[in-house]
Write an enzyme that holds these catalytic residues in place. Structure first.
Site, PDB file in Angstrom:
ATOM      1  N   ILE A  41     -58.359  47.341  42.935  1.00  0.00           N
ATOM      2  CA  ILE A  41     -58.422  48.769  43.250  1.00  0.00           C
ATOM      3  C   ILE A  41     -59.722  49.102  43.985  1.00  0.00           C
ATOM      4  O   ILE A  41     -59.707  49.802  45.010  1.00  0.00           O
ATOM      5  CB  ILE A  41     -58.251  49.620  41.969  1.00  0.00           C
ATOM      6  CG1 ILE A  41     -56.841  49.392  41.397  1.00  0.00           C
ATOM      7  CG2 ILE A  41     -58.504  51.101  42.257  1.00  0.00           C
ATOM      8  CD1 ILE A  41     -56.589  50.001  40.043  1.00  0.00           C
ATOM      9  N   ASP A  88     -70.450  44.047  41.304  1.00  0.00           N
ATOM     10  CA  ASP A  88     -69.405  43.302  40.614  1.00  0.00           C
ATOM     11  C   ASP A  88     -69.949  41.904  40.388  1.00  0.00           C
ATOM     12  O   ASP A  88     -70.200  41.173  41.350  1.00  0.00           O
ATOM     13  CB  ASP A  88     -68.113  43.258  41.464  1.00  0.00           C
ATOM     14  CG  ASP A  88     -66.929  42.697  40.686  1.00  0.00           C
ATOM     15  OD1 ASP A  88     -67.109  41.670  40.007  1.00  0.00           O
ATOM     16  OD2 ASP A  88     -65.846  43.285  40.752  1.00  0.00           O
ATOM     17  N   SER A 109     -60.654  54.517  36.016  1.00  0.00           N
ATOM     18  CA  SER A 109     -60.408  53.167  35.484  1.00  0.00           C
ATOM     19  C   SER A 109     -59.935  53.262  34.031  1.00  0.00           C
ATOM     20  O   SER A 109     -58.724  53.353  33.787  1.00  0.00           O
ATOM     21  CB  SER A 109     -61.640  52.283  35.641  1.00  0.00           C
ATOM     22  OG  SER A 109     -62.735  52.769  34.898  1.00  0.00           O
ATOM     23  N   ASP A 142     -59.855  60.766  35.615  1.00  0.00           N
ATOM     24  CA  ASP A 142     -58.408  60.598  35.420  1.00  0.00           C
ATOM     25  C   ASP A 142     -58.144  60.060  34.014  1.00  0.00           C
ATOM     26  O   ASP A 142     -57.035  60.113  33.519  1.00  0.00           O
ATOM     27  CB  ASP A 142     -57.884  59.600  36.471  1.00  0.00           C
ATOM     28  CG  ASP A 142     -56.383  59.336  36.351  1.00  0.00           C
ATOM     29  OD1 ASP A 142     -55.642  60.300  36.088  1.00  0.00           O
ATOM     30  OD2 ASP A 142     -55.972  58.177  36.526  1.00  0.00           O
ATOM     31  N   GLU A 176     -56.976  59.780  24.632  1.00  0.00           N
ATOM     32  CA  GLU A 176     -55.894  60.317  25.484  1.00  0.00           C
ATOM     33  C   GLU A 176     -54.676  60.641  24.641  1.00  0.00           C
ATOM     34  O   GLU A 176     -54.200  59.778  23.905  1.00  0.00           O
ATOM     35  CB  GLU A 176     -55.539  59.303  26.579  1.00  0.00           C
ATOM     36  CG  GLU A 176     -56.655  59.169  27.594  1.00  0.00           C
ATOM     37  CD  GLU A 176     -56.316  58.283  28.794  1.00  0.00           C
ATOM     38  OE1 GLU A 176     -55.150  57.858  28.905  1.00  0.00           O
ATOM     39  OE2 GLU A 176     -57.209  58.020  29.608  1.00  0.00           O
ATOM     40  N   HIS A 223     -54.500  61.229  33.526  1.00  0.00           N
ATOM     41  CA  HIS A 223     -54.193  59.785  33.691  1.00  0.00           C
ATOM     42  C   HIS A 223     -52.959  59.595  34.595  1.00  0.00           C
ATOM     43  O   HIS A 223     -51.964  58.993  34.184  1.00  0.00           O
ATOM     44  CB  HIS A 223     -53.981  59.110  32.329  1.00  0.00           C
ATOM     45  CG  HIS A 223     -54.190  57.622  32.399  1.00  0.00           C
ATOM     46  ND1 HIS A 223     -54.667  56.881  31.351  1.00  0.00           N
ATOM     47  CD2 HIS A 223     -53.979  56.721  33.415  1.00  0.00           C
ATOM     48  CE1 HIS A 223     -54.726  55.604  31.697  1.00  0.00           C
ATOM     49  NE2 HIS A 223     -54.314  55.480  32.956  1.00  0.00           N
ATOM     50  N   GLY A 263     -53.229  58.147  37.651  1.00  0.00           N
ATOM     51  CA  GLY A 263     -53.588  57.184  38.702  1.00  0.00           C
ATOM     52  C   GLY A 263     -52.405  56.381  39.225  1.00  0.00           C
ATOM     53  O   GLY A 263     -52.237  56.192  40.421  1.00  0.00           O
ATOM     54  N   ALA A 264     -51.568  55.903  38.313  1.00  0.00           N
ATOM     55  CA  ALA A 264     -50.468  55.021  38.732  1.00  0.00           C
ATOM     56  C   ALA A 264     -49.180  55.792  38.966  1.00  0.00           C
ATOM     57  O   ALA A 264     -48.152  55.192  39.288  1.00  0.00           O
ATOM     58  CB  ALA A 264     -50.241  53.969  37.658  1.00  0.00           C
TER      59      ALA A 264
HETATM   60  P1  NAD Z   1     -59.285  43.942  38.797  1.00  0.00           P
HETATM   61  O1  NAD Z   1     -59.272  43.019  37.628  1.00  0.00           O
HETATM   62  O2  NAD Z   1     -58.635  43.556  40.058  1.00  0.00           O
HETATM   63  O3  NAD Z   1     -60.796  44.330  39.130  1.00  0.00           O
HETATM   64  C1  NAD Z   1     -61.739  44.632  38.145  1.00  0.00           C
HETATM   65  C2  NAD Z   1     -63.079  44.181  38.685  1.00  0.00           C
HETATM   66  O4  NAD Z   1     -64.096  44.623  37.784  1.00  0.00           O
HETATM   67  C3  NAD Z   1     -63.210  42.659  38.781  1.00  0.00           C
HETATM   68  O5  NAD Z   1     -63.536  42.247  40.071  1.00  0.00           O
HETATM   69  C4  NAD Z   1     -64.320  42.336  37.784  1.00  0.00           C
HETATM   70  O6  NAD Z   1     -65.131  41.255  38.225  1.00  0.00           O
HETATM   71  C5  NAD Z   1     -65.090  43.615  37.767  1.00  0.00           C
HETATM   72  N1  NAD Z   1     -65.927  43.777  36.594  1.00  0.00           N
HETATM   73  C6  NAD Z   1     -65.685  43.363  35.326  1.00  0.00           C
HETATM   74  N2  NAD Z   1     -66.717  43.707  34.531  1.00  0.00           N
HETATM   75  C7  NAD Z   1     -67.620  44.336  35.317  1.00  0.00           C
HETATM   76  C8  NAD Z   1     -68.890  44.924  35.083  1.00  0.00           C
HETATM   77  N3  NAD Z   1     -69.442  44.946  33.852  1.00  0.00           N
HETATM   78  N4  NAD Z   1     -69.532  45.495  36.112  1.00  0.00           N
HETATM   79  C9  NAD Z   1     -68.989  45.487  37.370  1.00  0.00           C
HETATM   80  N5  NAD Z   1     -67.795  44.932  37.663  1.00  0.00           N
HETATM   81  C10 NAD Z   1     -67.114  44.374  36.638  1.00  0.00           C
HETATM   82  O7  NAD Z   1     -58.692  45.307  38.217  1.00  0.00           O
HETATM   83  P2  NAD Z   1     -58.068  46.490  39.063  1.00  0.00           P
HETATM   84  O8  NAD Z   1     -56.614  46.281  39.187  1.00  0.00           O
HETATM   85  O9  NAD Z   1     -58.896  46.740  40.245  1.00  0.00           O
HETATM   86  O10 NAD Z   1     -58.247  47.689  38.014  1.00  0.00           O
HETATM   87  C11 NAD Z   1     -59.513  48.276  37.778  1.00  0.00           C
HETATM   88  C12 NAD Z   1     -59.413  49.273  36.639  1.00  0.00           C
HETATM   89  O11 NAD Z   1     -58.491  50.312  36.953  1.00  0.00           O
HETATM   90  C13 NAD Z   1     -58.920  48.686  35.329  1.00  0.00           C
HETATM   91  O12 NAD Z   1     -59.659  49.227  34.267  1.00  0.00           O
HETATM   92  C14 NAD Z   1     -57.532  49.211  35.210  1.00  0.00           C
HETATM   93  O13 NAD Z   1     -57.154  49.315  33.864  1.00  0.00           O
HETATM   94  C15 NAD Z   1     -57.702  50.575  35.820  1.00  0.00           C
HETATM   95  N6  NAD Z   1     -56.437  51.181  36.208  1.00  0.00           N
HETATM   96  C16 NAD Z   1     -56.312  52.518  36.060  1.00  0.00           C
HETATM   97  C17 NAD Z   1     -55.131  53.131  36.403  1.00  0.00           C
HETATM   98  C18 NAD Z   1     -54.976  54.597  36.254  1.00  0.00           C
HETATM   99  O14 NAD Z   1     -53.868  55.076  36.049  1.00  0.00           O
HETATM  100  N7  NAD Z   1     -56.025  55.348  36.377  1.00  0.00           N
HETATM  101  C19 NAD Z   1     -54.058  52.386  36.890  1.00  0.00           C
HETATM  102  C20 NAD Z   1     -54.235  51.020  37.073  1.00  0.00           C
HETATM  103  C21 NAD Z   1     -55.421  50.432  36.727  1.00  0.00           C
END
Ligand code: NAD
Length: 525
Positions: free
Chosen positions: A150, A169, A229, A254, A259, A278, A280-281
């Protein structure tokens, strides 16, 4: 035909994909007892977030090979029990990327122009043009914490709006960051340089309250923060205090630590915080894509292939997928061949990944070899998911090394089996996309490892092939192919016959009774 149970509503496109893999039953609103009652009939289960796939549900699913989650989080699935039982858990992590990235951009612009506040003001009958004077995002610095799926999509969109993008990251490489046009910084540098910080990290122990009072204090005065996130990554009390003190200019959320948040929660009523529930998706496209993505994973797992997004099996990067796929099948077949051919006690297995295999993430190949080695001798179902666990329990040692030299092949998989007194070498490669064994127990051969195969260890003599052929013909066993590997003319040799049906123990005994044949063995792959 495999049977697939779907317990929640998934997109019709996903159901269509599932129907390619088996017979699909959609049974919505099953309670736990009803689910336990029927799950034993199914090979696959597909859920969203409402079905609780607990340990007892999984235990009752005696035929289950795969559990699919149409979405990202798998908190509702007892992955540990699934792993122990060799059940692959697949999800659809990429399906939400665009939806969440676009919402993030929406929240960013909403913050910059106070769109929700301006809308509410107008709806309440006011016309406050000067109150809602905002700022442009162009030229501002966006700090992305988390540059995964994302975060990268947000970066691409923010770049189009002429923002400067920096990221923190700990896992992402400098090369990858450069590729997407983002400067990687330390967290402290990101906080002090960003006008807007956006969070895209998972909620794990290391990210809980990642943005707390101390980190907020390191941000630019009046900066903004966006979180689409997970709720727990921001300390909400610290956020409210920083907004009150003017340390932060605003926030857009979001997701929340609880929740839904309590109806009177300060976090959803603060004038400087934009909130959405919430969502996002929540786009039509993401729902379709979650359904299709999970269905593709389920169908792949049912067909014995390694699905692209498996929670408890190795992740295969899309760019490595094409190269890796035939080697996974080769690795598994080599494992199955070896455990049937080598009947002396084994001290260790040494795996060599050569040529093109030396440069790719070989973990999935290692798992495929382990699966093949273990599956013939295990009462439980072995998959890449539980193979390491079972190997550890049985003390199976598999060392691994890489070597860029692949003889004349582009890639070569070598398994050396060390028994008490001897080493047995097996080599395999992929030719025209098809696995081939090119060395079996030290003999140079070339055959496709599938179906029934008869091996003889014999002394090379004229007429040997004819004698074995006659014996098999007499027993009505049809030969479809034949290969001989020998150390030298009239010396020790190996014959490999591919058969249309396995040879019986009686025929093998007759073959072995022939002069100059020391051993014959029928392997079924
Ligand atoms: P992803 O696993 O592709 O990316 C997450 C990134 O975070 C990774 O590159 C990882 O190295 C990095 N990371 C881990 N710990 C870290 C830290 N302490 N500091 C900095 N970076 C760190 O995941 P994604 O698909 O990109 O999803 C990201 C977030 O979005 C997740 O929490 C997911 O649950 C959330 N999400 C939210 C919604 C929503 O409805 N709002 C929908 C889907 C996903």
């Amino acid at each position: 035909m495999d049977r697939i149970l779907v317990t929640e509503k998934i997109a019709a496109e996903g159901l269509d994909v599932l129907r390619r893999g088996g017979e699909v039953d959609v049974k919505l609103d099953l309670d736990k007892a009803a689910l336990i009652g029927v799950i034993g009939q199914y090979d696959a289960l597909v859920v969203r977030s409402a079905t609780k796939v607990t340990a007892d549900v999984i235990e009752a699913g005696t035929k289950l090979r795969v559990i699919g989650r149409a979405g990202t989080g798998v908190d509702n699935i007892h992955v540990e029990t699934a792993t122990r039982r060799g059940i692959i858990v697949v999800n659809a992590p990429a399906s939400n990327n665009i939806a969440v990235a676009e919402l993030t951009i929406g929240l960013l612009v909403g913050l910059a122009r106070s769109i929700p506040q301006a809308h509410a003001s107008l709806q309440s009958g006011k016309w406050e043009r000067t109150k809602f004077s905002g700022w442009e995002v162009r030229g501002k610095t966006l700090g992305l914490i988390g540059l995964g799926r994302i975060g990268s999509e947000v970066a691409a969109r923010a770049r189009a709006m002429e923002m400067t993008i920096v990221a923190y990251d700990p896992v992402v490489s400098l090369d990858r960051a450069e590729q997407i046009g983002v400067e990687l910084l330390t967290l402290d540098d990101l906080l002090s340089r960003s006008d807007v910080v956006s969070l895209h990290v998972p909620l794990v122990d290391g990210t809980r309250n990642l943005i707390d009072a101390a980190r907020i204090a390191k941000m630019k005065k009046g900066a903004y923060i966006i979180n689409a996130s997970r709720g727990g990554v921001i300390d909400e009390a610290a956020l409210l205090a920083a907004l009150e003190a003017g340390q932060l200019g605003g926030a857009a959320l979001d997701v929340f630590s609880q929740e839904p948040p309590p109806a009177d929660a300060a976090i959803t009523h603060h004038p400087k915080i934009i909130t959405v529930p919430h969502i996002g998706a929540s786009t039509a496209e993401a729902q379709i894509s979650a359904g299709s993505e999970v269905a593709e994973g389920v169908v792949a797992a049912l067909s014995g292939a390694t699905p692209r997004y498996a929670v408890n099996a190795p992740f295969v990067a899309p760019e490595a997928w094409g190269v890796l796929q035939p080697y996974l099948s080769l690795g598994r077949q080599m494992g199955r061949l070896i455990c049937q051919m080598i009947q002396s006690p084994v001290r260790s297995y040494d795996l060599e990944l050569r040529g093109e295999l030396a440069d790719i993430d070989s973990h999935p190949i290692r798992l495929a070899v382990l699966q093949g080695l273990l599956e013939a001798s295990s009462p439980e179902r072995i998959t890449p998911v539980n193979a390491p666990l079972i190997a550890r329990e049985r003390g199976v040692r598999l060392t691994e090394r890489t070597d860029p030299d692949a003889e004349s092949y582009s890639g070569l998989l070598v398994v050396r089996v060390q028994t008490a007194d001897q080493a047995h070498d097996f080599k395999g490669t992929v030719l025209r996309g098809e696995p081939h064994i090119v060395q079996a127990d030290g003999y140079f051969v070339d055959f496709v490892p599938q179906g029934a195969l008869l091996f003889t260890y014999h002394r090379d003599r004229p007429g040997m092939i004819g004698r074995v052929g006659t014996l098999l013909g007499g027993a009505d066993v049809n030969i479809s192919g034949m290969y001989v590997g020998r150390l030298a003319p009239r010396e020790q040799a190996m014959m490999v016959l591919t058969l249309d049906e396995p040879a019986s123990p009686e025929v093998l005994a007759q073959v072995e009774a022939e002069e100059d044949i020391q051993r014959s063995i029928c392997v079924v792959l």
